[in-house]
Design an enzyme around this catalytic site. Structure first.
Site, PDB file in Angstrom:
ATOM      1  N   LYS A  15       0.832  -1.212   0.000  1.00  0.00           N
ATOM      2  CA  LYS A  15       0.000   0.000   0.000  1.00  0.00           C
ATOM      3  C   LYS A  15       0.868   1.265   0.000  1.00  0.00           C
ATOM      4  O   LYS A  15       0.622   2.188  -0.760  1.00  0.00           O
ATOM      5  CB  LYS A  15      -0.930   0.024   1.227  1.00  0.00           C
ATOM      6  CG  LYS A  15      -1.879  -1.165   1.311  1.00  0.00           C
ATOM      7  CD  LYS A  15      -2.821  -1.078   2.498  1.00  0.00           C
ATOM      8  CE  LYS A  15      -2.115  -1.061   3.854  1.00  0.00           C
ATOM      9  NZ  LYS A  15      -1.383  -2.322   4.165  1.00  0.00           N
ATOM     10  N   ARG A  91      -9.464   0.293   9.559  1.00  0.00           N
ATOM     11  CA  ARG A  91      -8.989  -1.033   9.920  1.00  0.00           C
ATOM     12  C   ARG A  91     -10.032  -1.836  10.684  1.00  0.00           C
ATOM     13  O   ARG A  91      -9.755  -2.962  11.109  1.00  0.00           O
ATOM     14  CB  ARG A  91      -7.726  -0.921  10.777  1.00  0.00           C
ATOM     15  CG  ARG A  91      -6.437  -0.937   9.937  1.00  0.00           C
ATOM     16  CD  ARG A  91      -5.282  -0.583  10.845  1.00  0.00           C
ATOM     17  NE  ARG A  91      -4.057  -1.274  10.590  1.00  0.00           N
ATOM     18  CZ  ARG A  91      -3.032  -0.768   9.894  1.00  0.00           C
ATOM     19  NH1 ARG A  91      -3.130   0.390   9.294  1.00  0.00           N
ATOM     20  NH2 ARG A  91      -1.915  -1.444   9.782  1.00  0.00           N
ATOM     21  N   ARG A 125      11.594  -5.300   5.174  1.00  0.00           N
ATOM     22  CA  ARG A 125      11.302  -3.907   4.799  1.00  0.00           C
ATOM     23  C   ARG A 125      12.313  -2.946   5.419  1.00  0.00           C
ATOM     24  O   ARG A 125      12.724  -3.110   6.571  1.00  0.00           O
ATOM     25  CB  ARG A 125       9.895  -3.537   5.260  1.00  0.00           C
ATOM     26  CG  ARG A 125       9.570  -2.049   5.097  1.00  0.00           C
ATOM     27  CD  ARG A 125       8.101  -1.746   5.099  1.00  0.00           C
ATOM     28  NE  ARG A 125       7.435  -2.107   6.331  1.00  0.00           N
ATOM     29  CZ  ARG A 125       6.107  -2.045   6.498  1.00  0.00           C
ATOM     30  NH1 ARG A 125       5.322  -1.672   5.495  1.00  0.00           N
ATOM     31  NH2 ARG A 125       5.575  -2.392   7.646  1.00  0.00           N
ATOM     32  N   ARG A 158      11.770  -0.707  10.875  1.00  0.00           N
ATOM     33  CA  ARG A 158      10.766  -0.356  11.877  1.00  0.00           C
ATOM     34  C   ARG A 158      10.798  -1.329  13.044  1.00  0.00           C
ATOM     35  O   ARG A 158      10.990  -2.527  12.849  1.00  0.00           O
ATOM     36  CB  ARG A 158       9.376  -0.376  11.239  1.00  0.00           C
ATOM     37  CG  ARG A 158       9.023   0.917  10.552  1.00  0.00           C
ATOM     38  CD  ARG A 158       7.777   0.821   9.724  1.00  0.00           C
ATOM     39  NE  ARG A 158       6.656   0.140  10.391  1.00  0.00           N
ATOM     40  CZ  ARG A 158       5.448   0.020   9.857  1.00  0.00           C
ATOM     41  NH1 ARG A 158       5.206   0.521   8.661  1.00  0.00           N
ATOM     42  NH2 ARG A 158       4.497  -0.597  10.499  1.00  0.00           N
ATOM     43  N   ARG A 169       0.196  -8.631  13.756  1.00  0.00           N
ATOM     44  CA  ARG A 169      -0.503  -7.697  12.856  1.00  0.00           C
ATOM     45  C   ARG A 169      -1.326  -8.441  11.821  1.00  0.00           C
ATOM     46  O   ARG A 169      -2.421  -8.008  11.456  1.00  0.00           O
ATOM     47  CB  ARG A 169       0.494  -6.769  12.181  1.00  0.00           C
ATOM     48  CG  ARG A 169       0.735  -5.511  13.019  1.00  0.00           C
ATOM     49  CD  ARG A 169       2.159  -5.020  12.917  1.00  0.00           C
ATOM     50  NE  ARG A 169       2.492  -4.537  11.604  1.00  0.00           N
ATOM     51  CZ  ARG A 169       3.735  -4.553  11.115  1.00  0.00           C
ATOM     52  NH1 ARG A 169       4.725  -5.052  11.819  1.00  0.00           N
ATOM     53  NH2 ARG A 169       3.969  -4.064   9.920  1.00  0.00           N
TER      54      ARG A 169
HETATM   55  P1  ADP Z   1       1.700  -1.686   7.862  1.00  0.00           P
HETATM   56  O1  ADP Z   1       2.306  -0.793   6.802  1.00  0.00           O
HETATM   57  O2  ADP Z   1       2.617  -2.762   8.283  1.00  0.00           O
HETATM   58  O3  ADP Z   1       0.318  -2.102   7.521  1.00  0.00           O
HETATM   59  P2  ADP Z   1       1.099   0.691   9.345  1.00  0.00           P
HETATM   60  O4  ADP Z   1       2.293   1.542   9.184  1.00  0.00           O
HETATM   61  O5  ADP Z   1      -0.099   0.964   8.528  1.00  0.00           O
HETATM   62  O6  ADP Z   1       1.553  -0.817   9.187  1.00  0.00           O
HETATM   63  O7  ADP Z   1       0.619   0.716  10.873  1.00  0.00           O
HETATM   64  C1  ADP Z   1       1.543   0.524  11.936  1.00  0.00           C
HETATM   65  C2  ADP Z   1       0.781   0.443  13.248  1.00  0.00           C
HETATM   66  O8  ADP Z   1       0.091   1.684  13.492  1.00  0.00           O
HETATM   67  C3  ADP Z   1      -0.312  -0.614  13.310  1.00  0.00           C
HETATM   68  O9  ADP Z   1       0.221  -1.886  13.678  1.00  0.00           O
HETATM   69  C4  ADP Z   1      -1.235  -0.046  14.390  1.00  0.00           C
HETATM   70  O10 ADP Z   1      -0.698  -0.238  15.673  1.00  0.00           O
HETATM   71  C5  ADP Z   1      -1.182   1.445  14.080  1.00  0.00           C
HETATM   72  N1  ADP Z   1      -2.252   1.858  13.142  1.00  0.00           N
HETATM   73  C6  ADP Z   1      -2.081   2.300  11.862  1.00  0.00           C
HETATM   74  N2  ADP Z   1      -3.270   2.598  11.305  1.00  0.00           N
HETATM   75  C7  ADP Z   1      -4.206   2.336  12.241  1.00  0.00           C
HETATM   76  C8  ADP Z   1      -5.637   2.405  12.272  1.00  0.00           C
HETATM   77  N3  ADP Z   1      -6.344   2.813  11.196  1.00  0.00           N
HETATM   78  N4  ADP Z   1      -6.264   2.041  13.414  1.00  0.00           N
HETATM   79  C9  ADP Z   1      -5.584   1.638  14.492  1.00  0.00           C
HETATM   80  N5  ADP Z   1      -4.249   1.523  14.536  1.00  0.00           N
HETATM   81  C10 ADP Z   1      -3.549   1.869  13.424  1.00  0.00           C
HETATM   82  P1  ADP Z   2       2.197  -1.787   3.233  1.00  0.00           P
HETATM   83  O1  ADP Z   2       2.196  -0.279   3.200  1.00  0.00           O
HETATM   84  O2  ADP Z   2       0.972  -2.375   2.579  1.00  0.00           O
HETATM   85  O3  ADP Z   2       2.428  -2.366   4.593  1.00  0.00           O
HETATM   86  P2  ADP Z   2       4.762  -1.573   1.811  1.00  0.00           P
HETATM   87  O4  ADP Z   2       4.483  -0.755   0.598  1.00  0.00           O
HETATM   88  O5  ADP Z   2       5.469  -0.943   2.922  1.00  0.00           O
HETATM   89  O6  ADP Z   2       3.391  -2.291   2.315  1.00  0.00           O
HETATM   90  O7  ADP Z   2       5.573  -2.863   1.329  1.00  0.00           O
HETATM   91  C1  ADP Z   2       6.036  -3.831   2.280  1.00  0.00           C
HETATM   92  C2  ADP Z   2       7.427  -4.308   1.856  1.00  0.00           C
HETATM   93  O8  ADP Z   2       7.321  -5.066   0.632  1.00  0.00           O
HETATM   94  C3  ADP Z   2       8.426  -3.197   1.570  1.00  0.00           C
HETATM   95  O9  ADP Z   2       9.692  -3.654   1.969  1.00  0.00           O
HETATM   96  C4  ADP Z   2       8.351  -3.017   0.057  1.00  0.00           C
HETATM   97  O10 ADP Z   2       9.580  -2.537  -0.490  1.00  0.00           O
HETATM   98  C5  ADP Z   2       8.070  -4.438  -0.427  1.00  0.00           C
HETATM   99  N1  ADP Z   2       7.211  -4.493  -1.610  1.00  0.00           N
HETATM  100  C6  ADP Z   2       6.229  -3.605  -1.974  1.00  0.00           C
HETATM  101  N2  ADP Z   2       5.637  -4.003  -3.126  1.00  0.00           N
HETATM  102  C7  ADP Z   2       6.235  -5.188  -3.487  1.00  0.00           C
HETATM  103  C8  ADP Z   2       6.057  -6.119  -4.581  1.00  0.00           C
HETATM  104  N3  ADP Z   2       5.126  -5.887  -5.521  1.00  0.00           N
HETATM  105  N4  ADP Z   2       6.849  -7.203  -4.606  1.00  0.00           N
HETATM  106  C9  ADP Z   2       7.788  -7.420  -3.642  1.00  0.00           C
HETATM  107  N5  ADP Z   2       7.994  -6.605  -2.589  1.00  0.00           N
HETATM  108  C10 ADP Z   2       7.238  -5.496  -2.502  1.00  0.00           C
END
Ligand code: ADP
Ligand code: ADP
Ligand code: ZN
Length: 214
Positions: A15, A91, A125, A158, A169
């Site tokens: 995303k 979420r 990541r 992270r 998660r």
């Molecule tokens: P990822 O990219 O791995 O999906 P995010 O960066 O979106 O993780 O979120 C990291 C953390 O921030 C989540 O594990 C949660 O603790 C918190 N968080 C993010 N968005 C939300 C939301 N919409 N509601 C509640 N907690 C959230």
């Molecule tokens: P999200 O925001 O949904 O948690 P990220 O965009 O941070 O996901 O992507 C999670 C990890 O996967 C990052 O290390 C990113 O560089 C990698 N990644 C993103 N898109 C792809 C893909 N299409 N194939 C392989 N790895 C990817």
């Protein structure tokens, strides 16, 4: 008018990676609750009578930060915006309802990626400490190890991208967020995308989905 885009999918689906490209291509703001919360990890929420006194205590374990905190952040971030790509929210069902009252949406994208792939993506990541760009030690390497291609910032891992928090998660996603997808299935501009392709291939599908719905 700039498009109002919602991007959904499990942690690690890509995303953030696709949102960066959407923000540039369609000239919209990238609104991400994860980044907003990380910037406010130590915020004092002790007067809200919640389980913990800061967002960071929920985040390090991979639990959801309470709705009252997150809803207010999103409402504030979306007010005054013409177009946006919203990433990381809603979420759960209550957040989806809160969002419905805040704004309308032109496009709702869902990135599908199998669970085994998500663990590998998240534990490898790396994130730019200055601009938030996402990289991967294997799948999406920067030109120079540890350095952001876009801004020269330093890359870090992270705290919650360790295997234990990642597994939690994914289970939180399964229990709370997956049921939310159904609420959007009949929404205008709803498109499911195969996220298990290279970042460029996913981008081709994402871009065409937005072009044909915005
Ligand atoms: P990822 O990219 O791995 O999906 P995010 O960066 O979106 O993780 O979120 C990291 C953390 O921030 C989540 O594990 C949660 O603790 C918190 N968080 C993010 N968005 C939300 C939301 N919409 N509601 C509640 N907690 C959230
Ligand atoms: P999200 O925001 O949904 O948690 P990220 O965009 O941070 O996901 O992507 C999670 C990890 O996967 C990052 O290390 C990113 O560089 C990698 N990644 C993103 N898109 C792809 C893909 N299409 N194939 C392989 N790895 C990817
Ligand atoms: Zn950077």
């Amino acid at each position: 008018m700039n498009p109002k885009i919602l991007i959904l999918g499990p942690p690690g689906a890509g995303k953030g990676t696709q949102s960066e490209r959407l923000a540039t291509e369609f000239d919209v703001e990238h609104v991400t609750t994860g980044d907003a919360l990380r910037a406010n990890k130590e915020m004092d929420i002790s007067d809200m009578d919640l389980e913990y006194d800061t967002p960071g205590e929920y985040m390090d374990q991979g639990d959801l930060v309470p709705d009252v905190v997150v809803d207010a952040m999103v409402e504030e971030a979306l007010s005054d915006l013409d177009g946006f790509v919203l990433d990381g929210y809603p979420r759960n069902g209550d957040q989806a309802e809160a969002l419905r009252e805040m704004t309308d949406l032109d496009v709702v994208l869902v990135l599908d990626v199998p669970e085994e792939e998500l663990v590998d993506r998240l534990t490898g990541r790396r994130v730019c400490e200055d601009c938030g760009a996402n990289y991967h030690v294997e799948f999406n390497q920067p030109e120079e190890e540890g350095v952001c291609d876009k801004c020269g910032g330093e890359l870090y891992q992270r705290e919650d991208d360790n295997e234990e928090s990642v597994r939690n998660r994914l289970s939180v996603y399964h229990d709370n967020t997956e049921p939310v997808l159904e609420l959007y299935e009949d929404h205008d501009g709803y498109v499911e995308i195969d996220g298990d392709q290279t970042p460029d291939e996913v981008w081709d599908d994402v871009r065409s989905a937005v072009e044909s719905n915005a």
